[in-house]
Design a protein around this motif. Structure first.
Motif, PDB file in Angstrom:
ATOM      1  N   SER A 134       0.845  -1.193   0.000  1.00 33.54           N
ATOM      2  CA  SER A 134       0.000   0.000   0.000  1.00 33.54           C
ATOM      3  C   SER A 134       0.884   1.248   0.000  1.00 33.54           C
ATOM      4  N   GLU A 135       0.716   2.129   0.960  1.00 28.50           N
ATOM      5  CA  GLU A 135       1.560   3.322   1.062  1.00 28.50           C
ATOM      6  C   GLU A 135       2.980   2.912   1.432  1.00 28.50           C
ATOM      7  N   HIS A 136       3.981   3.395   0.682  1.00 36.33           N
ATOM      8  CA  HIS A 136       5.345   2.895   0.847  1.00 36.33           C
ATOM      9  C   HIS A 136       6.224   3.767   1.742  1.00 36.33           C
ATOM     10  N   LEU A 137       5.642   4.733   2.444  1.00 33.98           N
ATOM     11  CA  LEU A 137       6.411   5.538   3.379  1.00 33.98           C
ATOM     12  C   LEU A 137       6.840   4.688   4.577  1.00 33.98           C
ATOM     13  N   GLU A 138       8.018   4.992   5.122  1.00 38.83           N
ATOM     14  CA  GLU A 138       8.617   4.150   6.157  1.00 38.83           C
ATOM     15  C   GLU A 138       7.697   3.895   7.339  1.00 38.83           C
ATOM     16  N   GLU A 139       7.121   4.933   7.910  1.00 43.68           N
ATOM     17  CA  GLU A 139       6.318   4.749   9.119  1.00 43.68           C
ATOM     18  C   GLU A 139       5.068   3.918   8.846  1.00 43.68           C
ATOM     19  N   HIS A 140       4.484   4.096   7.672  1.00 46.38           N
ATOM     20  CA  HIS A 140       3.290   3.312   7.319  1.00 46.38           C
ATOM     21  C   HIS A 140       3.647   1.835   7.180  1.00 46.38           C
ATOM     22  N   VAL A 141       4.719   1.546   6.473  1.00 48.59           N
ATOM     23  CA  VAL A 141       5.117   0.148   6.260  1.00 48.59           C
ATOM     24  C   VAL A 141       5.528  -0.496   7.583  1.00 48.59           C
ATOM     25  N   PHE A 142       6.216   0.256   8.424  1.00 50.14           N
ATOM     26  CA  PHE A 142       6.603  -0.286   9.729  1.00 50.14           C
ATOM     27  C   PHE A 142       5.360  -0.665  10.536  1.00 50.14           C
ATOM     28  N   ALA A 143       4.337   0.194  10.495  1.00 49.78           N
ATOM     29  CA  ALA A 143       3.089  -0.110  11.210  1.00 49.78           C
ATOM     30  C   ALA A 143       2.422  -1.348  10.630  1.00 49.78           C
ATOM     31  N   GLU A 144       2.439  -1.490   9.301  1.00 48.58           N
ATOM     32  CA  GLU A 144       1.864  -2.692   8.671  1.00 48.58           C
ATOM     33  C   GLU A 144       2.623  -3.942   9.100  1.00 48.58           C
ATOM     34  N   LEU A 145       3.939  -3.861   9.136  1.00 44.82           N
ATOM     35  CA  LEU A 145       4.735  -5.009   9.565  1.00 44.82           C
ATOM     36  C   LEU A 145       4.369  -5.419  10.986  1.00 44.82           C
ATOM     37  N   GLN A 146       4.201  -4.449  11.850  1.00 44.71           N
ATOM     38  CA  GLN A 146       3.838  -4.735  13.235  1.00 44.71           C
ATOM     39  C   GLN A 146       2.472  -5.419  13.333  1.00 44.71           C
ATOM     40  N   MET A 147       1.581  -5.115  12.413  1.00 44.49           N
ATOM     41  CA  MET A 147       0.208  -5.606  12.503  1.00 44.49           C
ATOM     42  C   MET A 147      -0.042  -6.889  11.703  1.00 44.49           C
ATOM     43  N   TYR A 148       0.530  -6.991  10.496  1.00 41.46           N
ATOM     44  CA  TYR A 148       0.144  -8.063   9.575  1.00 41.46           C
ATOM     45  C   TYR A 148       1.101  -9.246   9.557  1.00 41.46           C
ATOM     46  N   ALA A 149       2.328  -9.064  10.021  1.00 43.71           N
ATOM     47  CA  ALA A 149       3.282 -10.179   9.995  1.00 43.71           C
ATOM     48  C   ALA A 149       2.780 -11.360  10.810  1.00 43.71           C
ATOM     49  N   ALA A 150       2.058 -11.083  11.882  1.00 44.32           N
ATOM     50  CA  ALA A 150       1.557 -12.156  12.751  1.00 44.32           C
ATOM     51  C   ALA A 150       0.548 -13.054  12.049  1.00 44.32           C
ATOM     52  N   LEU A 151      -0.023 -12.584  10.941  1.00 42.67           N
ATOM     53  CA  LEU A 151      -0.997 -13.396  10.212  1.00 42.67           C
ATOM     54  C   LEU A 151      -0.332 -14.500   9.390  1.00 42.67           C
ATOM     55  N   VAL A 152       0.949 -14.331   9.084  1.00 46.09           N
ATOM     56  CA  VAL A 152       1.665 -15.279   8.223  1.00 46.09           C
ATOM     57  C   VAL A 152       1.895 -16.582   8.979  1.00 46.09           C
ATOM     58  N   THR A 153       1.569 -17.693   8.345  1.00 51.26           N
ATOM     59  CA  THR A 153       1.745 -18.998   8.982  1.00 51.26           C
ATOM     60  C   THR A 153       3.150 -19.545   8.723  1.00 51.26           C
ATOM     61  N   ALA A 154       3.595 -20.427   9.587  1.00 48.15           N
ATOM     62  CA  ALA A 154       4.934 -21.006   9.472  1.00 48.15           C
ATOM     63  C   ALA A 154       5.117 -21.669   8.111  1.00 48.15           C
ATOM     64  N   GLY A 155       6.246 -21.392   7.475  1.00 49.64           N
ATOM     65  CA  GLY A 155       6.541 -21.941   6.163  1.00 49.64           C
ATOM     66  C   GLY A 155       6.034 -21.095   5.023  1.00 49.64           C
TER      67      GLY A 155
END
Length: 217
Positions: A134-155
């Motif tokens: 989505s928006e590629h600004l640093e703070e926005h992407v950092f917030a997305e990483l904090q929120m959406y990475a947990a949805l990724v399943t192992a492997g």
């Protein structure tokens, strides 16, 4: 070839490709995708290998990549076909070709209520892949990483898109304060459950250098 020469060559090639504007005219089934064909190829390899049941995408835009992902999911084994779906998020509704197989969420991807809408589409036994585009600004992407990475399943994989903006010097005026690349450098050291997969950076051209992350646990 020296490593520095290889990096310089990649940077020059990617700067030339980006500035040509050809990526802006890349379409899938008539719908703009705004990705390099090389990255689309890597995505189809990932989807075939992982066989996700859900792909979560932030940054729907006109919907070309969501359509591409959904078509690839539909080509996987029939047993899980009814469960395989794309959940795509954008702050505004600008979809050029809406598809009933895809679940569209309108909202700011970094708002909690938007994340809740996405989570409602997931089941405990889903295999989940996440694409942040989505928006590629640093703070926005950092917030997305904090929120959406947990949805990724192992492997499975977390793909941080458009790291090339800073990595290959294509930032222009808008991204002087940092983009996806800087966000990833801040976030990844504190998340050892993810590892960068260099095998996905096999092509000369890519919008996502260093952004192909595999979840180990």
């Amino acid at each position: 070839m020296r490593v520095d020469d290889m990096i310089d060559g990649r940077m020059a090639a990617n700067q030339a490709c980006f500035r040509s504007g050809a990526w802006e005219n890349t379409r899938y089934r008539g719908v703009p995708v705004f990705k390099y064909p090389e990255d689309l190829w890597v995505y189809q390899e990932l989807i075939e290998e992982i066989q996700p049941t859900v792909i979560v995408e932030t940054g729907t835009c006109q919907g070309g990549s969501a359509l591409y992902f959904q078509d690839l999911l539909d080509r996987l084994p029939d047993d899980d076909r009814p469960r395989r779906r794309v959940v795509t998020v954008d702050i505004s509704d600008q979809v050029a070709a809406r598809d009933p197989r895809i679940h569209y969420v309108v909202g700011d991807s970094t708002h909690l209520d938007t994340l809740v809408q996405v989570e409602r589409q997931l089941s405990p036994d889903d295999v989940v892949m996440v694409c942040l585009d989505s928006e590629h600004l640093e703070e926005h992407v950092f917030a997305e990483l904090q929120m959406y990475a947990a949805l990724v399943t192992a492997g499975s994989y977390l793909v941080v898109e458009d790291t090339f903006i800073s990595r290959y010097g294509c930032q222009g005026e808008r991204f002087q304060d940092g983009s996806s690349w800087e966000a990833l450098q801040r976030w990844l050291p504190d998340h050892p459950e993810f590892e960068y997969d260099p095998s996905r950076d096999k092509f000369l051209l890519s919008m996502n250098p260093g952004g192909w992350l595999r979840r180990k646990t």
